[in-house]
Design a protein around this motif. Structure first.
Motif, PDB file in Angstrom:
ATOM      1  N   SER A 165       0.873  -1.175   0.000  1.00 37.60           N
ATOM      2  CA  SER A 165       0.000   0.000   0.000  1.00 37.60           C
ATOM      3  C   SER A 165       0.906   1.219   0.000  1.00 37.60           C
ATOM      4  O   SER A 165       1.786   1.343   0.853  1.00 37.60           O
ATOM      5  CB  SER A 165      -0.878   0.014   1.260  1.00 37.60           C
ATOM      6  OG  SER A 165      -1.573   1.244   1.330  1.00 37.60           O
ATOM      7  N   GLN A 174       0.416   5.219  -0.480  1.00 40.89           N
ATOM      8  CA  GLN A 174      -0.418   6.405  -0.675  1.00 40.89           C
ATOM      9  C   GLN A 174       0.023   7.482   0.312  1.00 40.89           C
ATOM     10  O   GLN A 174       0.730   7.186   1.269  1.00 40.89           O
ATOM     11  CB  GLN A 174      -1.886   6.051  -0.414  1.00 40.89           C
ATOM     12  CG  GLN A 174      -2.533   5.262  -1.569  1.00 40.89           C
ATOM     13  CD  GLN A 174      -2.948   6.165  -2.720  1.00 40.89           C
ATOM     14  OE1 GLN A 174      -3.932   6.883  -2.622  1.00 40.89           O
ATOM     15  NE2 GLN A 174      -2.144   6.165  -3.786  1.00 40.89           N
ATOM     16  N   GLY A 189       2.581   3.496   4.184  1.00 38.45           N
ATOM     17  CA  GLY A 189       1.932   2.260   3.772  1.00 38.45           C
ATOM     18  C   GLY A 189       2.697   1.059   4.280  1.00 38.45           C
ATOM     19  O   GLY A 189       3.316   1.109   5.355  1.00 38.45           O
ATOM     20  N   ILE A 191     -10.999  -3.329  -1.462  1.00 36.20           N
ATOM     21  CA  ILE A 191     -10.020  -2.368  -0.931  1.00 36.20           C
ATOM     22  C   ILE A 191      -8.603  -2.851  -1.229  1.00 36.20           C
ATOM     23  O   ILE A 191      -7.742  -2.077  -1.665  1.00 36.20           O
ATOM     24  CB  ILE A 191     -10.253  -2.159   0.583  1.00 36.20           C
ATOM     25  CG1 ILE A 191     -11.614  -1.485   0.822  1.00 36.20           C
ATOM     26  CG2 ILE A 191      -9.121  -1.337   1.198  1.00 36.20           C
ATOM     27  CD1 ILE A 191     -11.987  -1.284   2.275  1.00 36.20           C
ATOM     28  N   LYS A 200      -6.572  -0.133  -3.477  1.00 34.53           N
ATOM     29  CA  LYS A 200      -6.112   0.815  -2.458  1.00 34.53           C
ATOM     30  C   LYS A 200      -5.015   1.756  -2.956  1.00 34.53           C
ATOM     31  O   LYS A 200      -4.762   2.789  -2.339  1.00 34.53           O
ATOM     32  CB  LYS A 200      -5.636   0.063  -1.206  1.00 34.53           C
ATOM     33  CG  LYS A 200      -4.503  -0.902  -1.439  1.00 34.53           C
ATOM     34  CD  LYS A 200      -4.156  -1.618  -0.143  1.00 34.53           C
ATOM     35  CE  LYS A 200      -3.079  -2.658  -0.355  1.00 34.53           C
ATOM     36  NZ  LYS A 200      -3.529  -3.829  -1.151  1.00 34.53           N
ATOM     37  N   ASP A 241      -8.185   0.908   5.553  1.00 34.11           N
ATOM     38  CA  ASP A 241      -7.776   2.096   4.802  1.00 34.11           C
ATOM     39  C   ASP A 241      -8.282   3.356   5.501  1.00 34.11           C
ATOM     40  O   ASP A 241      -9.469   3.677   5.421  1.00 34.11           O
ATOM     41  CB  ASP A 241      -8.351   2.029   3.370  1.00 34.11           C
ATOM     42  CG  ASP A 241      -8.085   3.300   2.577  1.00 34.11           C
ATOM     43  OD1 ASP A 241      -8.788   3.520   1.567  1.00 34.11           O
ATOM     44  OD2 ASP A 241      -7.203   4.077   2.963  1.00 34.11           O
ATOM     45  N   THR A 251      -7.353   6.368   4.785  1.00 28.30           N
ATOM     46  CA  THR A 251      -7.145   7.579   3.971  1.00 28.30           C
ATOM     47  C   THR A 251      -8.366   7.994   3.172  1.00 28.30           C
ATOM     48  O   THR A 251      -8.420   9.130   2.700  1.00 28.30           O
ATOM     49  CB  THR A 251      -5.994   7.343   2.956  1.00 28.30           C
ATOM     50  OG1 THR A 251      -6.440   6.352   2.005  1.00 28.30           O
ATOM     51  CG2 THR A 251      -4.728   6.870   3.645  1.00 28.30           C
ATOM     52  N   ARG A 252      -9.337   7.073   2.971  1.00 34.96           N
ATOM     53  CA  ARG A 252     -10.476   7.409   2.114  1.00 34.96           C
ATOM     54  C   ARG A 252     -11.749   7.655   2.907  1.00 34.96           C
ATOM     55  O   ARG A 252     -11.807   7.385   4.104  1.00 34.96           O
ATOM     56  CB  ARG A 252     -10.699   6.298   1.073  1.00 34.96           C
ATOM     57  CG  ARG A 252      -9.592   6.278   0.028  1.00 34.96           C
ATOM     58  CD  ARG A 252      -9.820   5.219  -1.020  1.00 34.96           C
ATOM     59  NE  ARG A 252      -8.802   5.264  -2.035  1.00 34.96           N
ATOM     60  CZ  ARG A 252      -7.594   4.712  -1.916  1.00 34.96           C
ATOM     61  NH1 ARG A 252      -7.278   4.043  -0.827  1.00 34.96           N
ATOM     62  NH2 ARG A 252      -6.695   4.806  -2.898  1.00 34.96           N
TER      63      ARG A 252
END
Ligand code: GCU
Length: 597
Positions: free
Chosen positions: A205, A207, A218, A396, A400, A435, A437-438
């Protein structure tokens, strides 16, 4: 990963950028409504006893004339993979049941110590996979990828991959029995053989850390014996090389300080080449970096308020009247979004193929993704919950690293109730644990007020657990005529951004008449004009996704010579021709684009 009947799936991220052998193409098939190839006459699964010598998964061929065998894949017709079976053969248009697929292939490993996996982009709905007569696993869910290891089962000469796909709808399923989309069955997405070294990069991951523009965060995960290794993450354009060492579980956290990132946005869909490598593996892909958050009633992309000019899309190519799966299908659908002056799409009501989010990354289109927790699934059924949560995890996991994806949606039009709300709360909690971040949302419903007939109240206990309040409304189609919009007053007590996840009405492309004649383009055009005025009065309004970009097949639409098995709420007809309302929305989005510039 969920274990089903002792068969483990493996996670391999970013398959599209891996060296693979595609098994796409023609597969022989057998239609088996009675599942004769799977159950004996006592309805006992034949694959339970590997020595039963029976079962289509064995792909047997008579060795002598006296042998009794009542199937033969070699002499069977073929279906294309990827592709739903319904649109490939008219006799299968309404077919719901099991179909057996068989594909022969040879494969020579480039290194005898390497490992081999077979990856399916998706198959709807319940899939049993066999190689050379041995069971690899059973996958449940029609819209997410699954992978099995085949290293020990591969033969030097011809290999036989046999797959039983059953798209029967189930009351305890996700989705359940009732949907307003076609229950396309089959191996609907790419199938590929993936070769990797004994220890490989299974997952990562990468981001921007939540709320940060200067730290990429990540993790990376290795799969294999040699779990503890040095792993490098390179972003050449940023002159960034970061080295981490994975632990005994093959895991390592990543933290990469960055300066002057060129942030991804619709008007600047900047993607960076990112390479993750270790001693035994190397994988690259293009990744964009952006921040997404809410502040009060605003949605902030890279810290700047944005209006999401969207449209709903089903994963269907209207002209083919079948499931969309290819880059070309994605390009066609997303080009239309650009023509609408759109910067956002709601991929309804299930995870679409990976091409959509990857192309949205390149084209600068923001994305809402959801799992098919739709209408009235069994909220109190534990296996239904585990199924839904697994589909969410797989979605996800797959997307992601897509900058375009900003919202995970938990459900669509689900009835308010304690069991339902607990179900969705757990889903949201799970999504946030995977996750952070979203943003989280759901397509909720509105209700009326007997005393005040023009009040539309947005009030849902689950709204306390989402970042953005989304609701569906059909004033002017299921609820009165378009002019009713002018009197509507929305009652929304949430200090959160508000979006309209669905609104609209039907028109048969090319049918014309006055604005109050249903099914005409003029009625739909008039409805959009009134709806956009009505919705623009909502102070917290920060986006919308009208229902829907294109007409789509639905088993619930019967009006002869108008619907004929199609939902006609598209802004584009079955033949790809735009209806008048398309241009009403396009012009409205032009104004919104200028307003938020
Ligand atoms: C619902 C539902 C859609 C459906 C649409 C319609 O809101 O979410 O799946 O197709 O309405 O009735 O056209």
């Amino acid at each position: 990963m969920m274990m089903i009947q002792g068969f483990a799936q493996t996670n391999i991220i970013n398959v599209p950028n891996r060296e693979t052998l595609s098994l796409n193409g023609k597969w022989n098939y057998i239609i088996d409504p009675y599942e004769t190839g799977y159950f004996d006459y006592r309805y006992e699964p034949l694959d339970k006893d590997p020595n039963s010598g029976k079962g289509f998964f064995l792909d047997q061929h008579p060795t002598d004339k006296s042998q009794l065998l009542e199937y033969d894949f070699d002499k069977c017709p073929t279906l294309f993979v990827p592709g739903d079976w319904n649109s490939q053969d008219n006799k299968l248009l309404y077919y719901e049941g099991s179909i057996w697929y068989r594909r022969l292939f040879t494969y020579k490993k480039s290194n005898s110590n390497n490992r081999l996996f077979v990856n399916f982009g998706a198959a709807n709905y319940e899939t049993d996979v066999y190689l050379n007569g041995k069971k690899l696993g059973k996958h449940i869910g029609g819209f997410t990828p699954f992978t099995y290891e085949i290293t020990s089962l591969l033969k030097e000469d011809m290999n036989s991959m046999v797959v039983k796909v059953d798209n029967k709808r189930k009351r305890d399923g996700v989705p359940t029995l009732n949907t307003d989309w076609w229950n396309y069955g089959g191996i609907t997405r790419d199938v590929s053989i993936v070769e990797v070294q004994a220890t490989f990069i299974a997952d990562y991951s990468i981001q921007l850390k939540k709320g940060s523009k200067t730290e990429i965060a990540g993790y990376v995960k290795l799969n294999g014996a040699d779990k503890s290794q040095k792993v490098k993450i390179e972003i050449p354009e940023l002159k960034s090389i970061t080295e981490v060492t994975t632990n005994a579980e093959g895991m390592a956290a990543i933290s990469i300080p960055v300066k002057k990132l060129d942030l991804w946005a619709p008007e600047n869909p900047k993607l960076y080449n990112v390479t993750v490598s270790c001693k035994t593996d190397k994988i690259s892909e293009k990744i964009g970096f952006r921040t997404i958050e809410t502040r009060g009633t605003d949605i902030l992309l890279n810290g700047k308020p944005i209006f999401l000019r969207g449209i709903c899309i089903h994963e269907e190519n209207p002209m083919r009247g079948g499931r969309a799966y290819s880059k070309e299908d994605a390009q066609m659908l997303l080009n239309w979004v650009k023509e609408l002056n759109g910067n956002y799409v709601r991929l309804a009501h299930y995870p679409h193929n990976e091409n959509m989010a990857r192309l949205a990354d390149e084209m600068g289109i923001l994305v809402w993704e959801e799992t098919p927790v739709y209408w009235t699934i069994l909220w109190e059924n534990q296996s239904t919950y585990e199924n839904a949560e697994q589909q969410l995890s797989d979605l996800i996991s797959r997307d992601k690293n897509r900058a375009s994806v900003i919202i995970w949606s938990m459900a669509n039009e689900t009835p308010v109730g304690e069991a339902r709300t607990n179900f969705l709360k757990n889903m949201a909690k799970h999504a946030r644990s995977l996750d952070s971040t979203r943003l989280i949302s759901a397509a909720m419903e509105i209700h009326g007020n007997k005393e005040k007939p023009f009040d539309k109240i947005v009030e849902d206990p689950f709204a306390d657990y989402v970042d953005i309040v989304n609701f569906n409304e059909y004033v002017g189609w299921y609820d009165g005529l378009p002019e009713k919009c002018d009197k509507i007053n929305f009652v929304i007590k949430y200090n959160k951004p508000v979006m309209i996840s669905e609104f609209g009405g039907s028109a048969l492309q090319g049918m014309h008449g006055d604005t109050l004649t249903r099914w005409t383009e003029e009625y739909q055009e008039n409805l959009y004009q009134h709806s956009l005025k009505m919705l623009s009065k909502i102070p917290q309004l920060r986006g919308m996704t009208p229902w829907i970009l294109c007409d789509f097949r639905s088993p619930r639409r019967f009006l002869p010579n108008i619907q004929d098995g199609w939902n006609r709420k598209g802004l584009i007809g079955q033949n790809g021709t735009k209806k008048k309302a398309f241009f009403v929305l396009r012009d409205f989005y032009k104004q919104m684009e200028l307003k938020y510039k």
